[in-house]
Scaffold this motif. Structure first.
Motif, mmCIF file in Angstrom:
data_model
loop_
_atom_site.group_PDB
_atom_site.id
_atom_site.type_symbol
_atom_site.label_atom_id
_atom_site.label_comp_id
_atom_site.label_asym_id
_atom_site.label_seq_id
_atom_site.Cartn_x
_atom_site.Cartn_y
_atom_site.Cartn_z
ATOM 1 N N ALA A 169 4.460 5.339 4.197
ATOM 2 C CA ALA A 169 5.352 5.471 3.046
ATOM 3 C C ALA A 169 6.708 6.096 3.390
ATOM 4 O O ALA A 169 7.739 5.664 2.851
ATOM 5 C CB ALA A 169 4.663 6.273 1.942
ATOM 6 N N GLY A 186 -1.237 3.351 3.629
ATOM 7 C CA GLY A 186 -0.076 3.427 2.757
ATOM 8 C C GLY A 186 0.618 4.768 2.836
ATOM 9 O O GLY A 186 1.851 4.843 2.901
ATOM 10 N N ALA A 187 -0.166 5.848 2.846
ATOM 11 C CA ALA A 187 0.411 7.181 2.900
ATOM 12 C C ALA A 187 1.115 7.438 4.226
ATOM 13 O O ALA A 187 2.189 8.045 4.272
ATOM 14 C CB ALA A 187 -0.683 8.223 2.679
ATOM 15 N N ASN A 236 -6.745 7.081 -11.102
ATOM 16 C CA ASN A 236 -6.581 7.036 -9.652
ATOM 17 C C ASN A 236 -6.844 8.394 -9.010
ATOM 18 O O ASN A 236 -6.816 8.516 -7.788
ATOM 19 C CB ASN A 236 -5.162 6.596 -9.267
ATOM 20 C CG ASN A 236 -4.848 5.181 -9.664
ATOM 21 O OD1 ASN A 236 -4.094 4.962 -10.602
ATOM 22 N ND2 ASN A 236 -5.427 4.206 -8.980
ATOM 23 N N LEU A 247 0.831 -1.211 0.000
ATOM 24 C CA LEU A 247 0.000 0.000 0.000
ATOM 25 C C LEU A 247 0.863 1.257 0.000
ATOM 26 O O LEU A 247 0.527 2.249 -0.666
ATOM 27 C CB LEU A 247 -0.923 -0.004 1.217
ATOM 28 C CG LEU A 247 -2.015 -1.077 1.245
ATOM 29 C CD1 LEU A 247 -2.725 -1.075 2.600
ATOM 30 C CD2 LEU A 247 -3.023 -0.864 0.124
ATOM 31 N N SER A 307 -4.301 7.563 4.342
ATOM 32 C CA SER A 307 -4.464 6.124 4.257
ATOM 33 C C SER A 307 -3.286 5.431 4.936
ATOM 34 O O SER A 307 -2.251 6.045 5.225
ATOM 35 C CB SER A 307 -4.551 5.683 2.798
ATOM 36 O OG SER A 307 -3.308 5.913 2.138
ATOM 37 N N SER A 316 -3.460 12.489 1.548
ATOM 38 C CA SER A 316 -4.047 11.220 1.977
ATOM 39 C C SER A 316 -3.548 10.830 3.362
ATOM 40 O O SER A 316 -2.379 11.000 3.703
ATOM 41 C CB SER A 316 -3.685 10.122 0.966
ATOM 42 O OG SER A 316 -4.113 8.855 1.438
ATOM 43 N N GLU A 336 2.372 1.675 -3.468
ATOM 44 C CA GLU A 336 1.303 2.103 -4.376
ATOM 45 C C GLU A 336 1.027 3.588 -4.199
ATOM 46 O O GLU A 336 0.876 4.332 -5.186
ATOM 47 C CB GLU A 336 0.041 1.296 -4.096
ATOM 48 C CG GLU A 336 -1.160 1.728 -4.942
ATOM 49 C CD GLU A 336 -2.445 1.077 -4.478
ATOM 50 O OE1 GLU A 336 -3.239 0.635 -5.322
ATOM 51 O OE2 GLU A 336 -2.667 1.029 -3.233
ATOM 52 N N HIS A 337 0.946 4.038 -2.943
ATOM 53 C CA HIS A 337 0.709 5.458 -2.683
ATOM 54 C C HIS A 337 1.807 6.318 -3.296
ATOM 55 O O HIS A 337 1.529 7.332 -3.957
ATOM 56 C CB HIS A 337 0.627 5.718 -1.182
ATOM 57 C CG HIS A 337 0.697 7.171 -0.820
ATOM 58 N ND1 HIS A 337 -0.355 8.044 -1.014
ATOM 59 C CD2 HIS A 337 1.733 7.916 -0.311
ATOM 60 C CE1 HIS A 337 -0.002 9.255 -0.630
ATOM 61 N NE2 HIS A 337 1.255 9.205 -0.206
ATOM 62 N N GLN A 376 1.498 6.404 -7.102
ATOM 63 C CA GLN A 376 0.390 7.260 -7.529
ATOM 64 C C GLN A 376 0.714 8.731 -7.321
ATOM 65 O O GLN A 376 0.388 9.576 -8.166
ATOM 66 C CB GLN A 376 -0.880 6.879 -6.774
ATOM 67 C CG GLN A 376 -1.439 5.523 -7.150
ATOM 68 C CD GLN A 376 -2.659 5.127 -6.344
ATOM 69 O OE1 GLN A 376 -3.051 5.822 -5.400
ATOM 70 N NE2 GLN A 376 -3.267 4.017 -6.693
ATOM 71 N N LEU A 377 1.362 9.038 -6.203
ATOM 72 C CA LEU A 377 1.733 10.424 -5.910
ATOM 73 C C LEU A 377 2.748 10.941 -6.922
ATOM 74 O O LEU A 377 2.720 12.110 -7.314
ATOM 75 C CB LEU A 377 2.313 10.502 -4.493
ATOM 76 C CG LEU A 377 2.707 11.880 -3.969
ATOM 77 C CD1 LEU A 377 1.488 12.791 -3.876
ATOM 78 C CD2 LEU A 377 3.386 11.755 -2.609
ATOM 79 N N HIS A 428 -3.759 12.859 -3.455
ATOM 80 C CA HIS A 428 -2.828 11.882 -2.905
ATOM 81 C C HIS A 428 -1.890 12.507 -1.877
ATOM 82 O O HIS A 428 -1.500 11.849 -0.900
ATOM 83 C CB HIS A 428 -2.010 11.244 -4.029
ATOM 84 C CG HIS A 428 -2.826 10.477 -5.010
ATOM 85 N ND1 HIS A 428 -3.519 9.330 -4.675
ATOM 86 C CD2 HIS A 428 -3.084 10.684 -6.335
ATOM 87 C CE1 HIS A 428 -4.153 8.863 -5.733
ATOM 88 N NE2 HIS A 428 -3.908 9.666 -6.747
#
Length: 228
Positions: A178, A174-175, A152, A137, A172, A170, A140-141, A144-145, A167
């Motif tokens: 990270a 994942g965020a 997304n 996760l 989340s 975020s 992935e974050h 995407q960022l 993002h």
């Protein structure tokens, strides 16, 4: 003719073509078989072992690029053997329902756990603490960022409209985690960029593998199918 008019004409042409393809029961069956046959081929190319790479299983990052929009979607899974086969079919993944796999230019897959041994000790310890699921996760974050793929960048709302997704703000899982994986992220990003730069020339296979991933070219499969 305005851009909006051209868009509406293209949409009407798409609807008209589909109506012709499924004009009767036999045409509908042929359409269903053709679409699944193509999706099945892509799923096999994404997951099956070959002479240079074992079967694609476990945690991976993946992304789909289109000829015009470029990288349009990024995702992660802990079950590549299942998720990547479903990706072009669309039974549990919305992407194929939005953009048919016949239009995909490339699919990138990075098996990021293979990079852990090269990561700094602090990243290895963080990965051990977080577990593979949260690491996936987090990566992935970050991907995407970094790339901001448009599919997304918005989320569906119950009122039928779309809302933007920020993002950078975020919170989340994942965020949040990270920042604990800077070294692993750098290795993953390098592997991703390498696969994104691969070009398939005439005579090359529609799937090209590296030590940590592969890139599949659905557009090449479509060309070969049309010529068969």
């Amino acid at each position: 003719m305005s851009v909006n008019d051209r868009y509406e004409d293209a949409f009407k042409g798409w609807c008209a073509s589909l109506r012709e393809l499924i004009a009767d029961a036999s045409g509908l069956a042929e359409w269903q078989e053709r679409r699944y046959r193509f999706a099945h081929i892509i799923g096999e190319l994404l997951t099956n072992p070959n002479e240079t790479c074992p079967e694609m299983t476990g945690p991976v990052l993946y992304g789909v690029s289109l000829p015009g929009a470029g990288l349009c979607y990024v995702g992660q899974t802990q079950e590549a053997e299942r998720r990547l086969r479903d990706l072009p079919v669309g039974e549990s993944h919305h992407l194929a329902n939005t953009v048919p796999p016949e239009l995909w230019e490339r699919v990138i897959v990075v098996r990021w756990p293979d990079l852990l041994e090269q990561a700094p000790p602090a990243d290895q310890q963080a990965a051990a603490d977080l577990g593979l699921s949260v690491c996936g996760l987090a990566l992935e974050h970050l991907l995407q960022l970094t790339t901001l793929p448009p599919l997304n960048g918005r989320r569906r709302h119950r009122n039928g409209e779309w809302r933007p997704r920020d993002h950078a703000r975020s919170r989340s899982r994942g965020a949040v985690h990270a920042p604990r994986l800077p070294g692993l992220w750098e290795l993953t990003w390098q592997a991703w960029q390498h696969l994104g730069a691969v070009r398939a020339g005439t005579g090359d296979p529609p799937a090209i593998t590296t030590q940590v991933g592969r890139v599949v070219f659905p557009s090449r499969v479509l060309e070969e199918t049309a010529l068969a």
